[in-house]
Design a protein around this motif. Structure first.
Motif, PDB file in Angstrom:
ATOM      1  N   UNK A  36       0.840  -1.207   0.000  1.00 17.53           N
ATOM      2  CA  UNK A  36       0.000   0.000   0.000  1.00 17.53           C
ATOM      3  C   UNK A  36       0.867   1.245   0.000  1.00 17.53           C
ATOM      4  N   UNK A  37       1.918   1.258   0.821  1.00 13.89           N
ATOM      5  CA  UNK A  37       2.799   2.417   0.879  1.00 13.89           C
ATOM      6  C   UNK A  37       3.527   2.675  -0.419  1.00 13.89           C
ATOM      7  N   UNK A  38       4.020   1.605  -1.048  1.00 14.53           N
ATOM      8  CA  UNK A  38       4.781   1.767  -2.293  1.00 14.53           C
ATOM      9  C   UNK A  38       3.882   2.187  -3.444  1.00 14.53           C
ATOM     10  N   UNK A  39       2.762   1.505  -3.616  1.00 13.06           N
ATOM     11  CA  UNK A  39       1.864   1.842  -4.730  1.00 13.06           C
ATOM     12  C   UNK A  39       1.257   3.231  -4.528  1.00 13.06           C
ATOM     13  N   UNK A  40       0.795   3.516  -3.325  1.00 16.82           N
ATOM     14  CA  UNK A  40       0.227   4.838  -3.052  1.00 16.82           C
ATOM     15  C   UNK A  40       1.255   5.943  -3.199  1.00 16.82           C
ATOM     16  N   UNK A  41       2.485   5.680  -2.746  1.00 16.59           N
ATOM     17  CA  UNK A  41       3.545   6.677  -2.885  1.00 16.59           C
ATOM     18  C   UNK A  41       3.893   6.968  -4.334  1.00 16.59           C
ATOM     19  N   UNK A  42       3.954   5.921  -5.151  1.00 12.82           N
ATOM     20  CA  UNK A  42       4.273   6.119  -6.571  1.00 12.82           C
ATOM     21  C   UNK A  42       3.161   6.889  -7.275  1.00 12.82           C
ATOM     22  N   UNK A  43       1.913   6.498  -7.022  1.00  6.42           N
ATOM     23  CA  UNK A  43       0.793   7.186  -7.675  1.00  6.42           C
ATOM     24  C   UNK A  43       0.714   8.640  -7.225  1.00  6.42           C
ATOM     25  N   UNK A  44       0.886   8.878  -5.930  1.00  8.02           N
ATOM     26  CA  UNK A  44       0.834  10.248  -5.423  1.00  8.02           C
ATOM     27  C   UNK A  44       2.002  11.069  -5.946  1.00  8.02           C
ATOM     28  N   UNK A  45       3.178  10.469  -6.033  1.00  7.99           N
ATOM     29  CA  UNK A  45       4.332  11.192  -6.577  1.00  7.99           C
ATOM     30  C   UNK A  45       4.121  11.535  -8.047  1.00  7.99           C
ATOM     31  N   UNK A  46       3.527  10.612  -8.804  1.00  6.50           N
ATOM     32  CA  UNK A  46       3.218  10.920 -10.201  1.00  6.50           C
ATOM     33  C   UNK A  46       2.247  12.090 -10.304  1.00  6.50           C
ATOM     34  N   UNK A  47       1.272  12.120  -9.423  1.00 12.19           N
ATOM     35  CA  UNK A  47       0.306  13.219  -9.453  1.00 12.19           C
ATOM     36  C   UNK A  47       0.920  14.520  -8.957  1.00 12.19           C
ATOM     37  N   UNK A  48       1.896  14.425  -8.048  1.00 15.79           N
ATOM     38  CA  UNK A  48       2.531  15.642  -7.516  1.00 15.79           C
ATOM     39  C   UNK A  48       3.484  16.281  -8.522  1.00 15.79           C
ATOM     40  N   UNK A  49       4.331  15.457  -9.114  1.00 16.28           N
ATOM     41  CA  UNK A  49       5.469  15.989  -9.858  1.00 16.28           C
ATOM     42  C   UNK A  49       5.312  15.947 -11.363  1.00 16.28           C
ATOM     43  N   UNK A  50       4.182  15.486 -11.862  1.00 13.47           N
ATOM     44  CA  UNK A  50       3.914  15.521 -13.301  1.00 13.47           C
ATOM     45  C   UNK A  50       2.543  16.168 -13.507  1.00 13.47           C
ATOM     46  N   UNK A  51       2.285  16.659 -14.685  1.00 12.58           N
ATOM     47  CA  UNK A  51       0.996  17.328 -14.925  1.00 12.58           C
ATOM     48  C   UNK A  51      -0.167  16.384 -15.210  1.00 12.58           C
ATOM     49  N   UNK A  52      -0.070  15.114 -14.785  1.00 14.55           N
ATOM     50  CA  UNK A  52      -1.126  14.146 -15.068  1.00 14.55           C
ATOM     51  C   UNK A  52      -2.449  14.577 -14.443  1.00 14.55           C
ATOM     52  N   UNK A  53      -2.422  14.935 -13.186  1.00 14.25           N
ATOM     53  CA  UNK A  53      -3.652  15.318 -12.493  1.00 14.25           C
ATOM     54  C   UNK A  53      -4.202  16.648 -13.016  1.00 14.25           C
TER      55      UNK A  53
END
Length: 97
Positions: A36-53
């Motif tokens: 949960x920590x790894x998958x959630x961290x990766x998804x949240x980091x993608x949303x934080x540091x890329x313009x995906x969201x």
């Protein structure tokens, strides 16, 4: 597999995650925290540091909320990284016992 005598059957196999072996449940809990920590961290980091969201919000027509993303994403990233650290710490502690 562990064999256990029962009233109904002479010998039946016991599943790994049964109540008889609590050490398996502890290992499964730490493994679940790590996932949960790894998958959630990766998804949240993608949303934080890329313009995906931002693209998703623009596509949905709610781009006015983009300014509030930092208030949600950074604490969420911290929570997932803390879960990952707790899971790794529990796994290391359980294996050293």
């Amino acid at each position: 597999m562990i064999a256990v005598c029962s009233v109904h059957t002479a010998i039946r196999p016991v599943l790994r995650s049964s109540w008889i072996n609590p050490a398996v449940n502890i290992l499964n809990r730490s493994r679940r925290l790590i996932k949960v920590g790894a998958i959630g961290g990766v998804v949240t980091a993608l949303c934080c540091f890329t313009p995906v969201l931002i693209w998703l919000f623009a596509l949905l027509g709610i781009s006015a909320l983009v300014g509030y993303l930092d208030y949600v994403l950074f604490p969420l990233l911290a929570v997932f990284l803390i879960l990952l650290a707790i899971g790794l710490r529990r796994r290391r502690r359980d294996r050293s016992i």
